[in-house]
Scaffold this motif. Structure first.
Motif, PDB file in Angstrom:
ATOM      1  N   LEU A  37       0.830  -1.206   0.000  1.00 47.06           N
ATOM      2  CA  LEU A  37       0.000   0.000   0.000  1.00 47.06           C
ATOM      3  C   LEU A  37       0.868   1.261   0.000  1.00 47.06           C
ATOM      4  O   LEU A  37       0.545   2.252  -0.674  1.00 47.06           O
ATOM      5  N   PHE A  38       1.967   1.240   0.754  1.00 40.79           N
ATOM      6  CA  PHE A  38       2.897   2.370   0.705  1.00 40.79           C
ATOM      7  C   PHE A  38       3.435   2.565  -0.713  1.00 40.79           C
ATOM      8  O   PHE A  38       3.566   3.692  -1.196  1.00 40.79           O
ATOM      9  N   ALA A  39       3.769   1.451  -1.371  1.00 43.82           N
ATOM     10  CA  ALA A  39       4.287   1.538  -2.748  1.00 43.82           C
ATOM     11  C   ALA A  39       3.236   2.114  -3.684  1.00 43.82           C
ATOM     12  O   ALA A  39       3.546   2.929  -4.563  1.00 43.82           O
ATOM     13  N   ILE A  40       1.976   1.705  -3.492  1.00 34.31           N
ATOM     14  CA  ILE A  40       0.890   2.251  -4.318  1.00 34.31           C
ATOM     15  C   ILE A  40       0.727   3.744  -4.045  1.00 34.31           C
ATOM     16  O   ILE A  40       0.513   4.544  -4.963  1.00 34.31           O
ATOM     17  N   GLY A  41       0.836   4.131  -2.765  1.00 34.72           N
ATOM     18  CA  GLY A  41       0.719   5.539  -2.417  1.00 34.72           C
ATOM     19  C   GLY A  41       1.826   6.395  -2.996  1.00 34.72           C
ATOM     20  O   GLY A  41       1.650   7.597  -3.196  1.00 34.72           O
ATOM     21  N   LEU A  42       2.973   5.768  -3.286  1.00 36.88           N
ATOM     22  CA  LEU A  42       4.085   6.493  -3.871  1.00 36.88           C
ATOM     23  C   LEU A  42       4.040   6.511  -5.389  1.00 36.88           C
ATOM     24  O   LEU A  42       4.590   7.417  -6.026  1.00 36.88           O
ATOM     25  N   ALA A  43       3.386   5.514  -5.989  1.00 38.76           N
ATOM     26  CA  ALA A  43       3.486   5.296  -7.441  1.00 38.76           C
ATOM     27  C   ALA A  43       3.119   6.532  -8.254  1.00 38.76           C
ATOM     28  O   ALA A  43       3.785   6.865  -9.247  1.00 38.76           O
ATOM     29  N   ALA A  44       2.052   7.239  -7.847  1.00 38.86           N
ATOM     30  CA  ALA A  44       1.594   8.387  -8.634  1.00 38.86           C
ATOM     31  C   ALA A  44       2.629   9.502  -8.689  1.00 38.86           C
ATOM     32  O   ALA A  44       2.600  10.340  -9.601  1.00 38.86           O
ATOM     33  N   VAL A  45       3.557   9.527  -7.738  1.00 38.33           N
ATOM     34  CA  VAL A  45       4.591  10.562  -7.716  1.00 38.33           C
ATOM     35  C   VAL A  45       5.443  10.518  -8.985  1.00 38.33           C
ATOM     36  O   VAL A  45       5.895  11.556  -9.486  1.00 38.33           O
ATOM     37  N   PHE A  46       5.657   9.316  -9.514  1.00 41.46           N
ATOM     38  CA  PHE A  46       6.548   9.171 -10.663  1.00 41.46           C
ATOM     39  C   PHE A  46       5.910   9.670 -11.965  1.00 41.46           C
ATOM     40  O   PHE A  46       6.570   9.683 -13.008  1.00 41.46           O
ATOM     41  N   ALA A  47       4.654  10.085 -11.903  1.00 39.72           N
ATOM     42  CA  ALA A  47       4.040  10.730 -13.062  1.00 39.72           C
ATOM     43  C   ALA A  47       4.438  12.192 -13.180  1.00 39.72           C
ATOM     44  O   ALA A  47       4.158  12.836 -14.193  1.00 39.72           O
ATOM     45  N   THR A  48       5.122  12.716 -12.166  1.00 41.06           N
ATOM     46  CA  THR A  48       5.464  14.141 -12.138  1.00 41.06           C
ATOM     47  C   THR A  48       6.272  14.586 -13.358  1.00 41.06           C
ATOM     48  O   THR A  48       5.907  15.575 -14.025  1.00 41.06           O
ATOM     49  N   PRO A  49       7.379  13.918 -13.714  1.00 37.26           N
ATOM     50  CA  PRO A  49       8.121  14.367 -14.912  1.00 37.26           C
ATOM     51  C   PRO A  49       7.287  14.300 -16.180  1.00 37.26           C
ATOM     52  O   PRO A  49       7.441  15.160 -17.071  1.00 37.26           O
ATOM     53  N   LEU A  50       6.402  13.309 -16.269  1.00 34.03           N
ATOM     54  CA  LEU A  50       5.557  13.190 -17.463  1.00 34.03           C
ATOM     55  C   LEU A  50       4.611  14.380 -17.585  1.00 34.03           C
ATOM     56  O   LEU A  50       4.349  14.873 -18.684  1.00 34.03           O
ATOM     57  N   ILE A  51       4.104  14.854 -16.452  1.00 37.86           N
ATOM     58  CA  ILE A  51       3.209  16.013 -16.482  1.00 37.86           C
ATOM     59  C   ILE A  51       3.963  17.245 -16.966  1.00 37.86           C
ATOM     60  O   ILE A  51       3.457  18.041 -17.770  1.00 37.86           O
ATOM     61  N   TYR A  52       5.192  17.419 -16.478  1.00 36.06           N
ATOM     62  CA  TYR A  52       5.985  18.573 -16.918  1.00 36.06           C
ATOM     63  C   TYR A  52       6.340  18.486 -18.394  1.00 36.06           C
ATOM     64  O   TYR A  52       6.395  19.506 -19.092  1.00 36.06           O
ATOM     65  N   LEU A  53       6.600  17.264 -18.877  1.00 37.25           N
ATOM     66  CA  LEU A  53       6.942  17.102 -20.285  1.00 37.25           C
ATOM     67  C   LEU A  53       5.729  17.242 -21.197  1.00 37.25           C
ATOM     68  O   LEU A  53       5.849  17.686 -22.343  1.00 37.25           O
ATOM     69  N   ALA A  54       4.567  16.879 -20.670  1.00 35.84           N
ATOM     70  CA  ALA A  54       3.371  16.852 -21.517  1.00 35.84           C
ATOM     71  C   ALA A  54       2.799  18.247 -21.773  1.00 35.84           C
ATOM     72  O   ALA A  54       2.329  18.532 -22.879  1.00 35.84           O
ATOM     73  N   HIS A  55       2.833  19.109 -20.758  1.00 32.51           N
ATOM     74  CA  HIS A  55       2.169  20.416 -20.898  1.00 32.51           C
ATOM     75  C   HIS A  55       3.018  21.511 -20.280  1.00 32.51           C
ATOM     76  O   HIS A  55       3.764  21.290 -19.321  1.00 32.51           O
ATOM     77  N   ASP A  56       2.863  22.700 -20.810  1.00 35.65           N
ATOM     78  CA  ASP A  56       3.568  23.868 -20.292  1.00 35.65           C
ATOM     79  C   ASP A  56       3.100  24.166 -18.873  1.00 35.65           C
ATOM     80  O   ASP A  56       1.931  23.937 -18.524  1.00 35.65           O
ATOM     81  N   VAL A  57       4.018  24.691 -18.050  1.00 42.13           N
ATOM     82  CA  VAL A  57       3.712  24.960 -16.639  1.00 42.13           C
ATOM     83  C   VAL A  57       2.543  25.935 -16.497  1.00 42.13           C
ATOM     84  O   VAL A  57       1.766  25.847 -15.542  1.00 42.13           O
TER      85      VAL A  57
END
Length: 421
Positions: free
Chosen positions: A270-290
């Protein structure tokens, strides 16, 4: 890198076959607090955390004074209400949460890199003092940005920068000297994994802050600039606070004698699942302008749906364990902790749950936003307060007065529940 290897090895261990015993074993989630220099370091961070929380309370009183016509001429600036509100928010959320995370990372750490750890604490102290003194010595224009409101003055901004560097150094030390989880995933190993995951989330928020700082246009007005600067990292750091809160929930549950029906392997997963969404952060920055609307929406969805996948099962498991209080486990470390830990845990679960439910009801800009905000952050605060009571004797302090420690979370929780309702 070492922390990532530890996380990867622990996740592989979850997939190993395991023979179930004939009788169900109730896991006791607690950590042994290190002695010596690490104990002194954890105690120093706890001093800073409690001092920040107390100072934020003083500024909340000044908020009221700023609305009194006969007191306004005595205050340093005309818009002192918003100035005091900025410092109140930053001390009660940013400094308090970050300093308490440092308490746990320090108490369960190793002897390595203690010089860096003490340097970080010194910077954190100087930064906190500078932010607290800025309204009186160098008042500026308050900027009510989400997650990290600021005062546009040199003293405050330098103080905020110093505290940010202090927290960054502490989180990076926790990654470089990660908690030893162990292959067998004992209850303390599950909690150590949770602290490792919180450090990863903190490091990712630092990456997000640097990315935003490098890409947000400097020509924007102050409100828009700081809003965009802290939007991404402000959302990501919530995963760190949530993971620390879940560690506190499980620890408090054991101290309260609860029978939590979650094995260490399940908790670690469950801790790992709670952390997993964090790794989408670089993708969000790459996908759209700030500065784009899509960027803001993706971070909102990341926080709304990513963290709850872990928080809800752990909250339900802890609540079920507390409901079995008619046959509690033998109390840990003495009877005096039971009422304080149990009351803080119930209050935290109810406040955080209420804040989460209100969060899903938000549509547009209305009073449901501050209601959600106060329910969630006070839910985390109550968990950390309860754990602070339990940690005081382990960190060299006298134990708190049992009756006052038992009543305080109930009074605070009930008052905040009335506040958000």
């Amino acid at each position: 890198m070492k922390a990532n290897l530890h996380l990867a090895s622990t996740l592989r261990a979850l997939a190993w076959p395991m023979r179930l015993p004939s009788t169900v074993h109730v896991a006791r989630y607690r950590l042994d607090v290190a002695g010596g220099e690490r104990q002194h370091l954890a105690a120093a961070w706890l001093w800073l955390a409690i001092a920040a929380l107390a100072a934020s309370g003083v500024f909340s009183i000044l908020l009221v004074a700023a609305r009194a016509p006969f007191l306004q001429p005595l205050l340093p600036t005309v818009d002192f209400f918003r100035v005091a509100l900025v410092v109140h928010v930053d001390l009660s959320v940013l400094v308090w949460f970050a300093a308490f995370a440092a308490v746990l990372w320090s108490a369960a750490s190793t002897e390595r890199w203690l010089g860096i750890a003490w340097t970080a604490w010194g910077l954190g102290l100087l930064g906190t003092v500078a932010m607290s003194a800025a309204p009186f010595l160098n008042p500026g224009t308050p900027v009510m940005a989400n997650y990290v409101p600021v005062i546009d003055s040199g003293m405050f901004l330098w103080g905020l920068l110093m505290f940010g560097v202090a927290f960054g150094l502490t989180a990076l030390r926790a990654l470089a000297v990660p908690q030893r989880v162990g292959v067998l995933l004992a209850p303390d190993g599950a909690l150590r994994f949770g602290l490792n995951a919180a450090a990863v989330a903190a490091a990712m928020s630092i990456v997000a802050l640097a990315w935003s700082w490098a890409t947000v246009p400097r020509l924007l007005d102050s409100k828009t600039y700081y809003e965009l600067l802290f939007w991404g990292p402000g959302h990501v750091i919530q995963f760190c606070w949530s993971l620390v809160m879940m560690v506190a929930w499980l620890w408090l549950a054991t101290l309260a004698g609860a029978r939590v029906p979650l094995s260490p392997r399940v908790v670690t997963l469950l801790f790992a699942i709670g952390l997993a969404a964090v790794f989408a952060t670089p993708l969000i920055y790459l996908a759209h302008d700030v500065a784009s609307v899509e960027h803001q929406k993706l971070f909102t969805w990341q926080m709304r749906f990513g963290g709850g996948l872990a928080i809800v099962p752990i909250a339900v498991g802890v609540a079920i364990g507390l409901a079995r209080a008619d046959r509690p486990l033998a109390p840990v470390d003495g009877d005096w902790r039971l009422p304080a830990c149990r009351n803080a845990l119930w209050a935290s679960l109810l406040l955080f749950g209420a804040g989460g439910v209100i969060g899903f009801l938000i549509k547009g800009s209305d009073v449901r936003i501050p209601a959600h905000y106060h329910g969630s952050i006070v839910g985390i605060t109550l968990a950390l307060m309860g754990l602070a009571y339990a940690l005081l004797p382990k960190l060299g302090f006298a134990r708190p007065l049992p009756r006052m420690a038992a009543w305080q979370p109930l009074l605070y929780g009930f008052g905040q529940f009335l506040h958000i309702v």
